[in-house]
Scaffold this active site. Structure first.
Site, short mmCIF file in Angstrom:
data_model
loop_
_atom_site.label_atom_id
_atom_site.label_comp_id
_atom_site.label_asym_id
_atom_site.label_seq_id
_atom_site.Cartn_x
_atom_site.Cartn_y
_atom_site.Cartn_z
CG ASN A 151 -1.74 1.26 1.34
OD1 ASN A 151 -2.58 1.53 0.50
ND2 ASN A 151 -1.49 2.05 2.39
CG ASP B 175 -1.80 5.33 -0.82
OD1 ASP B 175 -1.85 4.56 0.14
OD2 ASP B 175 -2.57 5.27 -1.80
CG ASP C 155 0.45 -3.24 6.89
OD1 ASP C 155 0.00 -3.34 8.05
OD2 ASP C 155 0.69 -2.14 6.35
CG HIS D 287 -6.17 1.25 3.80
ND1 HIS D 287 -7.33 1.96 4.00
CD2 HIS D 287 -5.80 0.79 5.03
CE1 HIS D 287 -7.64 1.95 5.29
NE2 HIS D 287 -6.73 1.25 5.93
CD GLU E 126 -3.88 -4.55 9.17
OE1 GLU E 126 -3.89 -4.08 10.31
OE2 GLU E 126 -3.24 -4.04 8.22
#
Length: 604
Positions: A160, A268, A299, A303, A333
């Site tokens: 991410n 990002d 992780d 997102h 996650e």
């Protein structure tokens, strides 16, 4: 070289107690039979003090090392993990989920808000181990040592974001607010009234190389730049180009910003881009190729856009199979407060092979570290059908009750029941771990829970050292089941929680119904009290009745079982020797007690 020599010395020193497992035996195990042990290397054991500063010079703001501060490096490393493999194996863990070990930006944060990348989530170099933890050679030595013992190794991976390197000229001294695609489209510089840029770019939903080749100017929302000192800090080198990032400011964790905003300032990545997708397939495929990794925990998976996972997961499974790893376990996650529908969505639409079971964590917290009835557990398990693959897929969901973000289950119990005695808190924590190890899913134990750690909260306050700590706010914690503090080494194999987890893990390993067996809810109360399920051996159909008492009063009840289950043997606790009548058995449980009873004489 010194670090590698030390790691090899530690490896040789523990070899005598290792239980050898052939590569074929290791690879043949399916994900649902594992017991995971999750650790952050920096907080586990310091096997090599020479790497404490990661080869850097200067104060803590340069090296990241300050063992007295909860937010800086403390000295744990791969050599320390190798040193403690006996301890992990004796606990009953069959797989180690290793917190991120890639090279990180040592320190981030503005004046007064600095902290270090001890946790591993601020990556600059995705190709090598952070020198604070050791070297790539030590990583290979660790994986080989774990595999020789029959212990798999799962890596924590991040796609991410990277470390916070890219800056925005519009807000050099403060966090930039998120700027949406509607207000700041890709085809205009600095807003809808700005100059035309990126001609022919059709937006991030057209995820083809030809389309993204037309995205050449990243200054649509902000004007991103990389400071000269960090111009080439990231590896692989393509990660240094701002065009591969969203550059829209900080996420609000809602709406489109959830996948396109900077996670608390972290850069990002534009995961919609085919170049970024292929880049991460290459990065993490190399870790499989070079180290023989057995799985990935992903992780911040929620997102990242779904198309990325649809391509990435398939590519990683194929890469692992080509490396001779047929049961590669990938789980994302998808952090939430227990919304099973949201978790299941990410297995169906995003096509993540599995997800961390936040639904399980919430249900156990509400019932054992709270005052709700175990009907909450029953309702959560009823929704297993929502996952891609249904109840069978739910067997591969890693379950947990503590972690490094949410905090420790023991802390939840103490907060929920501030007047409870230490004996009651310990009993509730044991009950939570019994649910973890006896109910469906892949139990995931957070390092320190087995030593009775009780933190002050979440995040940094739940990341205590297992080796002697110098952090004052860790060392004043009152631990469970011991008179020790975190100022001492905490690898006590006689600790009551360690002993209980080890016993339950051994029973789970010896009883296929408890790892690979389907689960049927048998009884549940609507206030604190009884929760019972049956697990069934996938080959023989033999039944194992598992029952828990979430209340502070003893229980004696009749519980439904298969009509053919007539004689019972206690695997955990005291079980009635035989059925009271066909299809019914008496269950007696002390406060916060639990039993696992293996039936013979037939099955449902």
């Amino acid at each position: 070289m010194r670090s590698l020599a030390l790691a090899l010395t530690l490896l040789a020193g523990t070899a005598a107690t290792a239980q050898t497992t052939t590569p074929a035996e290791l690879r043949a195990r399916t994900p649902e039979v594992e017991v995971l042990y999750f650790l952050l290397p920096d907080r586990f054991e310091n096997g090599d003090p020479s790497n404490d500063k990661g080869g850097l010079k200067g104060d803590r703001y340069a090296t990241g090392f300050d063992p007295q501060h909860k937010g800086f490096f403390h000295g744990g490393d791969l050599a320390g993990v190798i040193k403690r493999l006996d301890y992990i194996q004796s606990l009953g863990a069959t797989a180690i989920w290793l917190g991120p070990i890639y090279k990180n930006k040592p320190v981030q944060g503005g004046p007064g808000e600095e902290s270090a990348g001890y946790h591993g989530y601020w990556i600059t170099d995705f190709t090598r181990v952070d020198p604070h933890f050791g070297s790539n050679a030590e990583m290979k030595a660790f994986v080989d040592a774990a595999h020789a013992r029959g212990i798999k190794v799962y890596l924590d991976i991040i796609t991410n974001h990277t470390a916070d390197v890219i800056q925005y000229r519009e807000c050099p001294k403060s966090a930039c607010a998120y700027r949406s695609r509607a207000d700041y489209p890709y085809q205009r510089k600095g807003g809808v009234e700005g100059a035309a840029i990126n001609p022919g770019f059709l937006g991030d939903s057209v995820q083809t190389p030809d389309n993204f080749a037309k995205l050449t100017d990243p200054a649509y929302a902000y004007t991103p730049f990389v400071p000269e000192a960090e111009r080439n800090v990231k590896l692989p080198a393509w990660l240094n180009d701002p065009i591969h990032y969203h550059n829209r400011g900080n996420t609000t964790f809602r709406n489109e910003s959830s996948t396109m905003g900077d996670f608390v300032g972290l850069d990002d990545l534009m995961t919609e881009s085919p170049r970024v997708l292929q880049g991460f397939i290459d990065i993490y495929g190399a870790w499989i190729d070079h180290f023989g990794i057995d799985g990935f925990r992903i992780d911040t998976a929620r997102h990242v856009n779904p198309e990325f996972w649809q391509g990435f997961s398939k590519a990683m499974i194929e890469r692992a199979k080509a490396r001779g790893i047929p049961n590669f376990h990938i789980f994302g996650e998808v952090a939430n407060d227990g919304d099973v529908g949201d978790l299941a969505l990410h297995t169906r639409v995003h096509q993540l092979p599995s997800v961390l079971d936040f639904g399980f964590r919430a249900a156990v917290q509400h019932t054992v570290a709270g005052e709700k009835g175990p009907d909450v557990l029953a309702a959560m398990f009823d929704r297993d059908a929502l996952y891609e693959g249904g109840a069978e897929a739910a067997l591969r969901l890693p379950t947990f009750i503590s972690n490094h973000d949410h905090g420790r289950f023991s802390t939840d119990v103490r907060k929920a029941f501030p007047k409870a005695s230490d004996d009651e808190v310990l009993a509730r924590v044991k009950l939570g771990h019994a649910m973890l190890l006896l109910l469906r899913g892949v139990p995931t134990i957070y390092a320190g829970d087995e030593q009775g750690f009780v933190g002050d909260g979440n995040d940094q306050d739940a990341r205590e050292d297992m080796f002697p700590s110098k952090v004052a706010i860790f060392n004043d914690n009152r631990l469970l089941g011991t008179t020790r503090t975190t100022a001492e080494s905490n690898f006590d194999t006689a600790h009551p929680l360690y002993a209980e987890i080890a016993k339950l893990a051994a029973i789970r390993k010896a009883t296929p119904g408890l790892s690979r067996g389907r689960q049927v809810t048998r009884a549940y109360d609507e206030k604190p009290g009884l929760f019972a399920v049956s697990r069934f051996d996938p080959q023989t159909g033999a039944e194992v009745l598992v029952a828990f008492n979430t209340s502070g009063a003893p229980i004696t009840r009749q519980v439904e079982v298969g009509v053919g289950s007539s004689v019972f043997t206690g695997l955990v606790g005291q079980c009635a020797p035989s059925a009271s009548a066909p299809g019914s058995v008496t269950v007696t449980l002390p406060p916060f007690g639990y039993v696992a009873c293996a039936a013979s004489g037939g099955a449902k």
